[in-house]
Scaffold this active site. Sequence first.
Site, PDB file in Angstrom:
ATOM      1  N   GLN A 272      -7.756  14.757   5.212  1.00  0.00           N
ATOM      2  CA  GLN A 272      -7.170  14.016   4.090  1.00  0.00           C
ATOM      3  C   GLN A 272      -8.140  13.947   2.914  1.00  0.00           C
ATOM      4  O   GLN A 272      -9.290  13.556   3.071  1.00  0.00           O
ATOM      5  CB  GLN A 272      -6.829  12.588   4.517  1.00  0.00           C
ATOM      6  CG  GLN A 272      -6.202  11.778   3.389  1.00  0.00           C
ATOM      7  CD  GLN A 272      -5.694  10.433   3.878  1.00  0.00           C
ATOM      8  OE1 GLN A 272      -6.456   9.511   4.112  1.00  0.00           O
ATOM      9  NE2 GLN A 272      -4.398  10.337   4.054  1.00  0.00           N
TER      10      GLN A 272
ATOM     11  N   HIS B  83     -11.867  12.448   2.698  1.00  0.00           N
ATOM     12  CA  HIS B  83     -11.824  11.052   3.084  1.00  0.00           C
ATOM     13  C   HIS B  83     -11.654  10.813   4.584  1.00  0.00           C
ATOM     14  O   HIS B  83     -12.244   9.901   5.150  1.00  0.00           O
ATOM     15  CB  HIS B  83     -10.664  10.394   2.343  1.00  0.00           C
ATOM     16  CG  HIS B  83     -10.569   8.910   2.526  1.00  0.00           C
ATOM     17  ND1 HIS B  83     -11.611   8.073   2.223  1.00  0.00           N
ATOM     18  CD2 HIS B  83      -9.568   8.119   2.966  1.00  0.00           C
ATOM     19  CE1 HIS B  83     -11.244   6.825   2.478  1.00  0.00           C
ATOM     20  NE2 HIS B  83     -10.024   6.828   2.936  1.00  0.00           N
TER      21      HIS B  83
ATOM     22  N   GLU C 190      -7.103   2.594  -3.232  1.00  0.00           N
ATOM     23  CA  GLU C 190      -5.700   2.751  -3.581  1.00  0.00           C
ATOM     24  C   GLU C 190      -5.141   1.449  -4.145  1.00  0.00           C
ATOM     25  O   GLU C 190      -4.140   1.444  -4.849  1.00  0.00           O
ATOM     26  CB  GLU C 190      -4.949   3.127  -2.291  1.00  0.00           C
ATOM     27  CG  GLU C 190      -3.550   3.602  -2.490  1.00  0.00           C
ATOM     28  CD  GLU C 190      -3.036   4.317  -1.229  1.00  0.00           C
ATOM     29  OE1 GLU C 190      -3.810   5.063  -0.599  1.00  0.00           O
ATOM     30  OE2 GLU C 190      -1.876   4.101  -0.876  1.00  0.00           O
TER      31      GLU C 190
ATOM     32  N   ARG D 229      -0.973  10.060  -0.073  1.00  0.00           N
ATOM     33  CA  ARG D 229      -2.226  10.569  -0.635  1.00  0.00           C
ATOM     34  C   ARG D 229      -2.240  12.073  -0.845  1.00  0.00           C
ATOM     35  O   ARG D 229      -2.789  12.559  -1.835  1.00  0.00           O
ATOM     36  CB  ARG D 229      -3.380  10.178   0.274  1.00  0.00           C
ATOM     37  CG  ARG D 229      -3.641   8.707   0.220  1.00  0.00           C
ATOM     38  CD  ARG D 229      -4.683   8.277   1.218  1.00  0.00           C
ATOM     39  NE  ARG D 229      -4.929   6.837   1.052  1.00  0.00           N
ATOM     40  CZ  ARG D 229      -5.690   6.128   1.859  1.00  0.00           C
ATOM     41  NH1 ARG D 229      -6.289   6.702   2.891  1.00  0.00           N
ATOM     42  NH2 ARG D 229      -5.857   4.849   1.639  1.00  0.00           N
TER      43      ARG D 229
ATOM     44  N   PHE E 282       0.851  -1.186   0.000  1.00  0.00           N
ATOM     45  CA  PHE E 282       0.000   0.000   0.000  1.00  0.00           C
ATOM     46  C   PHE E 282       0.883   1.231   0.000  1.00  0.00           C
ATOM     47  O   PHE E 282       2.060   1.162   0.366  1.00  0.00           O
ATOM     48  CB  PHE E 282      -0.907   0.004   1.242  1.00  0.00           C
ATOM     49  CG  PHE E 282      -2.365   0.182   0.934  1.00  0.00           C
ATOM     50  CD1 PHE E 282      -3.012  -0.660   0.056  1.00  0.00           C
ATOM     51  CD2 PHE E 282      -3.106   1.194   1.543  1.00  0.00           C
ATOM     52  CE1 PHE E 282      -4.366  -0.508  -0.205  1.00  0.00           C
ATOM     53  CE2 PHE E 282      -4.455   1.358   1.274  1.00  0.00           C
ATOM     54  CZ  PHE E 282      -5.094   0.506   0.400  1.00  0.00           C
TER      55      PHE E 282
ATOM     56  N   LEU F 148     -15.330   6.208  -3.060  1.00  0.00           N
ATOM     57  CA  LEU F 148     -13.912   5.888  -3.114  1.00  0.00           C
ATOM     58  C   LEU F 148     -13.539   4.872  -4.199  1.00  0.00           C
ATOM     59  O   LEU F 148     -14.242   3.905  -4.433  1.00  0.00           O
ATOM     60  CB  LEU F 148     -13.484   5.329  -1.766  1.00  0.00           C
ATOM     61  CG  LEU F 148     -11.974   5.254  -1.574  1.00  0.00           C
ATOM     62  CD1 LEU F 148     -11.402   6.640  -1.378  1.00  0.00           C
ATOM     63  CD2 LEU F 148     -11.622   4.370  -0.409  1.00  0.00           C
TER      64      LEU F 148
ATOM     65  N   HIS G  63      -8.606  12.002  -0.352  1.00  0.00           N
ATOM     66  CA  HIS G  63      -8.124  10.820  -1.058  1.00  0.00           C
ATOM     67  C   HIS G  63      -8.037  11.187  -2.532  1.00  0.00           C
ATOM     68  O   HIS G  63      -8.965  11.780  -3.070  1.00  0.00           O
ATOM     69  CB  HIS G  63      -9.090   9.653  -0.849  1.00  0.00           C
ATOM     70  CG  HIS G  63      -8.524   8.315  -1.209  1.00  0.00           C
ATOM     71  ND1 HIS G  63      -8.271   7.965  -2.511  1.00  0.00           N
ATOM     72  CD2 HIS G  63      -8.149   7.258  -0.440  1.00  0.00           C
ATOM     73  CE1 HIS G  63      -7.774   6.730  -2.519  1.00  0.00           C
ATOM     74  NE2 HIS G  63      -7.692   6.285  -1.284  1.00  0.00           N
TER      75      HIS G  63
ATOM     76  N   ARG H 266      -2.574  10.564   7.044  1.00  0.00           N
ATOM     77  CA  ARG H 266      -2.659   9.161   7.436  1.00  0.00           C
ATOM     78  C   ARG H 266      -2.251   8.254   6.282  1.00  0.00           C
ATOM     79  O   ARG H 266      -2.602   8.510   5.141  1.00  0.00           O
ATOM     80  CB  ARG H 266      -4.095   8.829   7.832  1.00  0.00           C
ATOM     81  CG  ARG H 266      -4.359   7.371   8.094  1.00  0.00           C
ATOM     82  CD  ARG H 266      -5.767   7.133   8.555  1.00  0.00           C
ATOM     83  NE  ARG H 266      -6.754   7.224   7.498  1.00  0.00           N
ATOM     84  CZ  ARG H 266      -7.080   6.215   6.673  1.00  0.00           C
ATOM     85  NH1 ARG H 266      -6.486   5.046   6.799  1.00  0.00           N
ATOM     86  NH2 ARG H 266      -7.989   6.371   5.747  1.00  0.00           N
TER      87      ARG H 266
END
Lengths: 249, 269, 647
Positions: C248, C389, C267, C323, C121, C264, C250, C424
């Site tokens: 955040q 997000h 990722e 991100r 990730f 969403l 995204h 994050r």
Amino acid sequence: MTYTGRFRVWRGDADGGSLHDHEVEVNEGEVVLDILHRLQATQTPDLAVRWNCKAGKCGSCSAEIDGRPRLLCMTRMSVFAPDHVVTVTPLRTFPVVRDLVTDVSFNYAKAREVTAFTPPAGLAPGEYRMQQVDVERSQEFRKCIECFLCQDTCHVVRDHEENKESFAGPRYLLRVAELEMHPLDVADRVDAAQDEHGLGRCNITKCCTEVCPEGIKITDNALIPMKERVADRRYDPLAWLGRTISRRR
Amino acid sequence: MTATARGVDAPGRAGIDARTLRTDRWWLPPAATTVGLLAFVVYGGVRAFQQQYFFADERYLTPFYSPCVSLGCAAEPGAAHFGMFLPDHPLIPYAALSLPFLLLFRLTCYYYRKAYYRSFWLSPAACAVPEPHAQYTGETRFPLIMQNAHRYFFYLAAVIALINTYDALLAFRHPTDGFVVGVGNLVLLVNVALLWGYTLSCHSCRHVMGGRLTHFSKHPVRYRLWTWVSRLNTRHMFFAWITLGTLVATDLYVMLVARGTITDLRIVG
Amino acid sequence: MTETERHDYDVLVIGAGGAGLRAAIEARERGMRTAVVCKSLFGKAHTVMAEGGCAAAMGNVNANDSWQVHYRDTMRGGKFLNSWRMAELHAKEAPDRVWELETYGALFDRTADGRIHQRNFGGHTYPRLAHVGDRTGLELIRSLQQRIVALQQEDHAATGDYEARLRVFAECTVTELLTDDDGAIAGAFGYWRESGRFVEIAAPAVVLATGGIGKSFQVTSNSWEYTGDGHALALRAGARLVDMEFVQFHPTGMVWPPSVKGILVTEGVRGDGGVLKNSDGERFMFRYVPDVFTGQYAETEEEADRWYDDQENNRRTPDLLPRDEVARAINTEVKEGRGSPHGGVYLDIASRMPAEEIKRRLPSMYHQFKELADVDITAEPMEVGPTCHYVMGGIEVDPDTGRSSVPGLFAAGECASGMHGSNRLGGNSLSDLLVFGRRAGLGAAQHVAGLERRPVVREEAVRRAAATAVAPFEPSSGGTSENPYTLQTDLQQMMNDLVGIIRTHAEMMEALDRLDALRDRVRDVVVEGHRQYNPGWHLALDLRNMLLVGEAVATSALLRTESRGGHTRDDYPDLDATWRRRVLVTHLRDDDDGGASDPVVPRVVVEPAERAPMRDDLLALFELAELEKYYTPDELAAHPGRDRGAA
Ligand SMILES: Cc1cc2nc3c(=O)[nH]c(=O)nc-3n(C[C@H](O)[C@H](O)[C@H](O)COP(=O)(O)OP(=O)(O)OC[C@H]3O[C@@H](n4cnc5c(N)ncnc54)[C@H](O)[C@@H]3O)c2cc1C
Ligand code: SF4
Ligand code: SF4
Ligand code: FES
Ligand code: FES
């Protein structure tokens, strides 16, 4: 493409209610839940609808559209002709609270009746070893988002209120199957499946499989295999003999 | 037929007059099923008791008469491969050793159960369409609890499928012409292949092969078998219908050849 | 006014997502009579939507992984603003928490030797995310839910009552925390959504686990639940929020059709080979690698493509930058006219692997685009753009116990702050929920066990809470009546336009003005109908929280004159090392009468404070050269690398 869509929405509560006609704007790419939100924002601010994720992941927005149990957020308007009158009602197997919201506590009560996952004694966390092929069957069942559409459509309880006591419904028979197929579970729920959860009432007519938004093959992969396991235990003298002999040895 | 005040109109549920709000032609599939099943039962019933036209070209035995174990089979020399011992009586089909079990196999089949519960018993006719019965206990009591014996009929059906296979293979040998291939051979072969498809895709078979295991990884062979059967199993309904069709087609072919209505085309020999 | 239903528990957990449920399990296992309250049905909290996975350095796929590596990744992702203690506890305890889920019945995907499989990730050095396909959040919440049911079964066996020691109050919204005379938590006040009836739950310890604030923004991946209730409840109860400027975005949300805008796109699409392209077909991310990351990412498309197969000898593609970087890059491309028709950029996986492979690896993404946008992602590129997000900011808590500054008030999960710094990392939230959910539950249990006297709810406060709750039914005093839905849309639009991904001083000032205007309008909100399951009313009550939180975000964003992580200032585009050690603290303005001047939406103030410096042994885990990008030289005087350099 924007047009004026025609809708019939059930409004009322346990004391009664009726279908109300509405004309609402419909835009390209929208789902039925969008329309209900537009109704709330423009015509009926107190229309009760239960929803959460609007992405088909939480299983909150279950209702019936044109008489069929569906998720409001995953039913695209494009499946209807623009002049089609879309009828939206609450789930018809559970008591209604208000408008499109029903009391689904039946399901939570049934959830409590299934013996929980029981790991082997003495197996420490971090020591669990399971092969992918051994967990795949249960993983399919764990895709369940608890929308309760299967519980709603199952005729055993939909058409027979009195069966609610003795029948857990496809969702929880699925849960039983999931645990029975769990490679590390040591509890035994086979007898309970028949005696307490009412597996025998299921006549495998597959409506649960037809409505499941997660595409879980409830009947083929959970209910029938559980019926077979019950048959092993209860209705198959040969299997019984085999078990008895191998236990002796 | 009573309306169930304990169903969608039970107290507490949303008060909606229409018993179903479905707008599609939900009654079509059960109606089609009824027609299809009835047609087969009528045809099969007539043929099972006809005791005529079941053996053609001295080598084609129709599956409706296999194994041919009645004394009456003597009428067609070469039709009986497993001896003749049942009395020749108009009410005893020549294949009385297999037909009842094949019937029970299909009667207790998980797919056919669905089909006739929906179409004959309307329980339910279609999803979210109320059923007409005041009471419902499913398969918890006699006689429906007997559905649990399905696996035994599966075992028997597998034996019968072996016999049908034997018949189909034997049909390549003509008593006088030796090895031959006719259109009838192909018909028998296709039928038997699909019968195997139906029999092996059975849910009980899937269970016996490996479904009852918890640890596939400890039984790689049975896991492999289970995977195969599972793949077939997703087409069980297809096999259930197509074999009704091929059984009738095979039988009809044999009958027509036996009656001399048509002649079997020889491809080899 | 109807009667208020009353209950009494030892620990009250508000929120039934990952954090709340884990806290409740802990409290109950420590012998506390515990209640869990949530706005939606049990098992449907926002956690259910998490897709990618749960980060924990178990080292199942790459044995080089360790808590130290995870710790470093987390701090880097957060641009060194994280509470180092939380990041440390998180990195150390996450594996235990994941393993514990298996004892509750969770079934993660497996490695060949039967352990939990882990996936790559963004921002994580090694494959680290325990996952189940792309539905990890569902597995997590279901396992916790089933553990709760198991505990209730134990109680049933012992007492004949499933709810004897652990009860879930589903579809029940808390509108106010209740304190006793000296400010300690005494319980909470709320209403049943179904009936509109009021409930008071007295409890000497309350754990807030209400999740985030994303619904204040127009384009968001978050659901209606995310109205910042926990943030607002804590503020009004006297607690402090920190880091509220960090939100955040995204980088990849759906942009079309309008009704699904914001949903969403995991990722995982990029992790598995998908690449971002602009309307010229250019893989633009190569132009956006910031200074702090130079050398860590591939510089050519060829190297980036090789990385998927050979990670030892190649650097990863800049498509997988953290991100904040990717979101800003997309924003710039669109602004400069290289966007897609519907205002996003292209995310292309169709040309990168066979259709079957895509369907196998990303089943729910395939499904999502097919069902909702009529787009076949195996044949055409997706259109994606940034979507709100996650909020890094939240209730200020003690890292070890989740305790806030208000006695008896605890917080965990997205509504708590510190763990993620300014940004994050994907996958770090689910593990955060488990680690700090458990710690908050434990903290609450210990707090209750150590109490000499149970705080008493003030009747006056209950009455006031009830009055505030029914206020929207009364005709407005000003004569004009506001529709809650319109007000919400206006707020979302404003937050999106002015307090979104890129911010300026002027925009923040304007946002604060507009918030003032909304604050006036919210008093005039009038709802129709009665209290039984009335969504208009529910929204009216949520609006006051959204406004309060909006003000905290805008004010904090105005003050932080640098760009870092989830806070980007056009007028201060660079990272400023002097801001690294400063934390912005939000609390109620107490100059007038404790917020009484506007009881609906009290005023807040934001003040800078010093961040606690990282413990030396943790600081020593980093190379000096890396730290120098974030720290001022004098802060690094004690770093061991410095001595070596001098010697
Ligand atoms: C689409 C999406 C995908 C994500 N994917 C990942 C991922 O792959 N990995 C990862 O680590 N993180 C991911 N995240 C982030 C992560 O899911 C969330 O941050 C996390 O689930 C928050 O959990 P929580 O326990 O804090 O709160 P939630 O799960 O949001 O629960 C909040 C609870 O509080 C209740 N509540 C709120 N207000 C009130 C009130 N006033 N009264 C009563 N109850 C209230 C709600 O009903 C709910 O039960 C994702 C987020 C989204 C939106
Ligand atoms: S298959 Fe069984 S459980 Fe499923 S809907 Fe039909 S009767 Fe109910
Ligand atoms: S099994 Fe399918 S239909 Fe039933 S509750 Fe789960 S997701 Fe819904
Ligand atoms: S709103 Fe979550 S499934 Fe429809
Ligand atoms: S033959 Fe149909 S299930 Fe066995």
